[in-house]
Design an enzyme around this catalytic site. Structure first.
Site, PDB file in Angstrom:
ATOM      1  N   HIS A 115      -7.340  -2.386   6.467  1.00 10.53           N
ATOM      2  CA  HIS A 115      -6.972  -3.228   7.967  1.00 10.53           C
ATOM      3  C   HIS A 115      -8.204  -3.501   8.198  1.00 10.53           C
ATOM      4  O   HIS A 115      -8.942  -4.356   8.299  1.00 10.53           O
ATOM      5  CB  HIS A 115      -5.829  -2.712   8.754  1.00 10.53           C
ATOM      6  N   LYS A 136       1.055  -1.313  -0.197  1.00 14.24           N
ATOM      7  CA  LYS A 136       0.445   0.176   0.472  1.00 14.24           C
ATOM      8  C   LYS A 136       1.214   1.098  -0.252  1.00 14.24           C
ATOM      9  O   LYS A 136       1.842   1.147   0.426  1.00 14.24           O
ATOM     10  CB  LYS A 136      -0.773  -0.092   1.303  1.00 14.24           C
ATOM     11  N   ASP A 168      -1.889  -6.734   2.567  1.00 15.96           N
ATOM     12  CA  ASP A 168      -2.682  -6.041   3.480  1.00 15.96           C
ATOM     13  C   ASP A 168      -1.861  -6.966   4.488  1.00 15.96           C
ATOM     14  O   ASP A 168      -2.524  -8.005   5.069  1.00 15.96           O
ATOM     15  CB  ASP A 168      -3.901  -6.387   3.747  1.00 15.96           C
ATOM     16  N   HIS A 169      -1.492  -6.448   5.048  1.00 19.96           N
ATOM     17  CA  HIS A 169      -0.522  -6.957   6.655  1.00 19.96           C
ATOM     18  C   HIS A 169      -1.203  -6.942   7.474  1.00 19.96           C
ATOM     19  O   HIS A 169      -1.035  -8.842   8.324  1.00 19.96           O
ATOM     20  CB  HIS A 169       1.046  -6.091   6.572  1.00 19.96           C
ATOM     21  N   ASP A 198      -5.959   6.187   5.959  1.00 26.42           N
ATOM     22  CA  ASP A 198      -4.434   4.770   5.540  1.00 26.42           C
ATOM     23  C   ASP A 198      -5.002   3.779   6.645  1.00 26.42           C
ATOM     24  O   ASP A 198      -4.350   2.568   6.131  1.00 26.42           O
ATOM     25  CB  ASP A 198      -3.741   5.779   7.310  1.00 26.42           C
TER      26      ASP A 198
HETATM   27  C1  BG6 Z   1       0.082   0.651   8.568  1.00 28.27           C
HETATM   28  C2  BG6 Z   1      -0.570   2.259   8.557  1.00 28.27           C
HETATM   29  O1  BG6 Z   1      -0.517   0.463   6.937  1.00 28.27           O
HETATM   30  O2  BG6 Z   1      -0.059  -0.027   9.115  1.00 28.27           O
HETATM   31  C3  BG6 Z   1       0.268   3.619   9.529  1.00 28.27           C
HETATM   32  O3  BG6 Z   1      -0.343   2.858   7.527  1.00 28.27           O
HETATM   33  C4  BG6 Z   1       0.133   2.177  10.691  1.00 28.27           C
HETATM   34  O4  BG6 Z   1      -0.260   4.759   9.492  1.00 28.27           O
HETATM   35  C5  BG6 Z   1       0.583   0.832  11.279  1.00 28.27           C
HETATM   36  O5  BG6 Z   1       0.537   3.038  11.899  1.00 28.27           O
HETATM   37  C6  BG6 Z   1      -0.108   0.000  11.751  1.00 28.27           C
HETATM   38  O6  BG6 Z   1       0.350  -1.647  11.948  1.00 28.27           O
HETATM   39  P1  BG6 Z   1       0.423  -3.112  13.206  1.00 28.27           P
HETATM   40  O7  BG6 Z   1       0.834  -3.771  12.470  1.00 28.27           O
HETATM   41  O8  BG6 Z   1       1.394  -1.607  14.005  1.00 28.27           O
HETATM   42  O9  BG6 Z   1      -1.264  -2.889  14.018  1.00 28.27           O
END
Ligand code: BG6
Length: 485
Positions: free
Chosen positions: A236, A144, A173-174, A231
């Site tokens: 997510h 992304k 989408d991690h 974002d």
């Molecule tokens: C990212 C966003 O996709 O996910 C960030 O761009 C955010 O702003 C992050 O901090 C959060 O990921 P996680 O895995 O720490 O919840």
């Protein structure tokens, strides 16, 4: 899944923050556990004029910084570094791609990971094609942001589709790589207990919270143009909604799972300008405190005025038979009091309480699925308080805890990118987002943004270290619902 491992992984943006913090540590973790295909070559590329040796030592430095000491083995790290090589490249200049082609045989299987600015995607894909680095055994993963609205995401998807058919396009989408997120499917579809109750007859509402304590983290250039809705919610959070709300898939393959998710995303009720007052709250953090330390407000951190939201709360509906009348309350924000990602399912009260005549009150059951920082699943059930009940029966809410961390203490908790990189290398797209999903997500988000523009919605200030503006509390309280904090 039939694994079809590639022989080369090509990383664009190989000197960037994501590569250092996540990708290299993940690849090292897979390598150290013998999970990478034998002989896999990892080729990094970026603009910096490094040679192989310099890239290897920067990778080793990244491992030292970002891999937990207990997992870092100097011999294995050195052997892992030996798998790495580096080709400097300006992706906007087609000529440079020939040097990549000299090192890579796409017919032997190639996975490409684009962790670069989306503005470079098209030039990169053209360059790959021009150099013969595409073909039936080449897959492409994209990080992304995949656009900033439906139109721009289509442009990216169209540019990708010229060289990579959908089956070989892996949109990341991690959150889908997180263990507890995948566990949602096991919880729902491997237990006979929940699924019969998983509908509007028994569920009162669903809450999804993704709270972060961090602020801008030096990402102002990107974040100020995105804001919390694009974002975090567009990707997510809508993926979490889809996993909570989807029907059982015919199988756990990429087509069946994604078919079910996209149906949910397309069933999201549009939020129009008239709904904004009731369904959307945005906020922007002002100076306050985080982890006990004073922190500046968003605008001070950014260095110029801005109307970008760092917090958003929404009341959404999935308009289908299963979820008719069940609100999905979503909220996410930066500079919240604690880091916590959780899904909270509020069941309805028992239809009739026989205990009421004996003076006891019954609470409705609740299911809390904590995704981070701790993985935990907790079901709140009613139990009788021990005693002779001379003054009436007393009931109390007690937790049934599925302590995932303890139950699986002997299982290493892997970071999301380990799973996603391995699936990319082996060719399983199930945990990647399909084009129709991404476009359904943008379609809904564009509607929300258009509605709040029409309604003139402006972010309300909240002091850093709080759960967003007070209007976010009113959003649920109007419905008699409290956020689960
Ligand atoms: C990212 C966003 O996709 O996910 C960030 O761009 C955010 O702003 C992050 O901090 C959060 O990921 P996680 O895995 O720490 O919840």
């Amino acid at each position: 899944m039939t694994a079809d491992p590639v022989s080369t992984l090509l990383l664009f943006g190989a000197t960037g923050d994501l590569a250092h913090r996540m990708l290299l540590p993940s690849l090292y973790g897979l390598y150290a556990d013998g999970l990478l295909p034998t002989g896999l070559k990892i080729v990094g590329t970026a603009r910096s004029p490094l040679d192989d040796a310099a890239y290897r030592s920067s990778a080793l430095a990244a491992l030292t910084e970002h891999v937990q000491a207990e997992y870092l083995d100097a011999t294995k790290a050195a052997a892992f570094a030996g798998m790495l090589s580096y080709v400097p490249l300006d992706a906007t200049k087609a000529a440079g791609f020939a040097a990549l082609r000299e090192r890579i045989d796409p017919a032997a299987g190639l996975a490409i990971f684009l962790s670069t600015a989306p503005s470079l995607f098209k030039a990169t894909i053209d360059g790959l094609e021009g150099a013969g680095l595409t073909g039936p055994r080449v897959r492409l993963a994209l990080e992304k942001p995949l656009g900033s609205d439906l139109a721009s995401s289509r442009e990216i998807n169209d540019a990708v589709a010229i060289a990579f058919p959908e089956a070989r396009t892996y949109r990341i989408d991690h959150y889908l790589g997180k263990e507890t997120v995948q566990n949602l499917l096991a919880l729902r579809f491997a237990n006979s207990l929940f699924e019969p109750l998983w509908n509007s007859a028994h569920i009162d509402h669903v809450q999804i919270t993704v709270a972060e304590t961090v602020g801008l983290e030096g990402r102002g250039d990107y974040y100020d143009g995105a804001g919390a809705l694009r974002d975090m919610v567009q990707n997510h959070m809508l993926q979490l909604v889809a996993l909570v709300a989807m029907e059982p898939p015919a199988d756990f393959d990429a087509t069946s799972v994604r078919d079910e998710k996209v149906k949910v995303l397309r069933s999201l009720r549009r939020i129009g300008a008239n709904d904004v007052g009731n369904c959307v709250v945005t906020g922007q953090y002002a100076a306050g405190a985080s982890d006990g330390q004073p922190v500046p407000g968003y605008i001070d951190e950014l260095g110029h005025p801005s109307a970008t939201e760092t917090f958003v709360a929404l009341k959404a509906h999935v308009d289908n038979w299963r979820w008719a009348g069940v609100p999905f309350y979503l909220r996410t924000g930066k500079r919240m009091p604690q880091r916590s990602t959780e899904i909270f399912i509020q069941f309805k009260c028992v239809p009739h309480s026989n205990f009421a005549s004996r003076g006891a009150t019954t609470q409705a059951n609740k299911l809390l699925i904590s995704i981070q920082p701790e993985e935990n699943i907790r079901l709140q059930v009613m139990a009788k308080t021990p005693g002779l009940d001379r003054a009436g029966i007393r009931l109390r809410e007690l937790p049934l805890d599925l302590g995932m961390v303890n139950a699986f203490a002997d299982h290493r908790r892997r970071i999301a990118y380990e799973r996603l990189l391995l699936d990319l290398i082996e060719g399983d797209p199930t945990l990647f987002v399909r084009r129709d999903e991404v476009e359904a997500q943008w379609d809904w988000i564009d509607g929300v943004r258009a509605a709040w523009n029409d309604a003139g919605l402006a972010p309300r200030p909240y002091a850093a270290g709080n759960w967003g503006p007070s209007a976010a509390i009113a959003l649920t309280e109007r419905d008699g619902v409290h956020w689960h904090d």
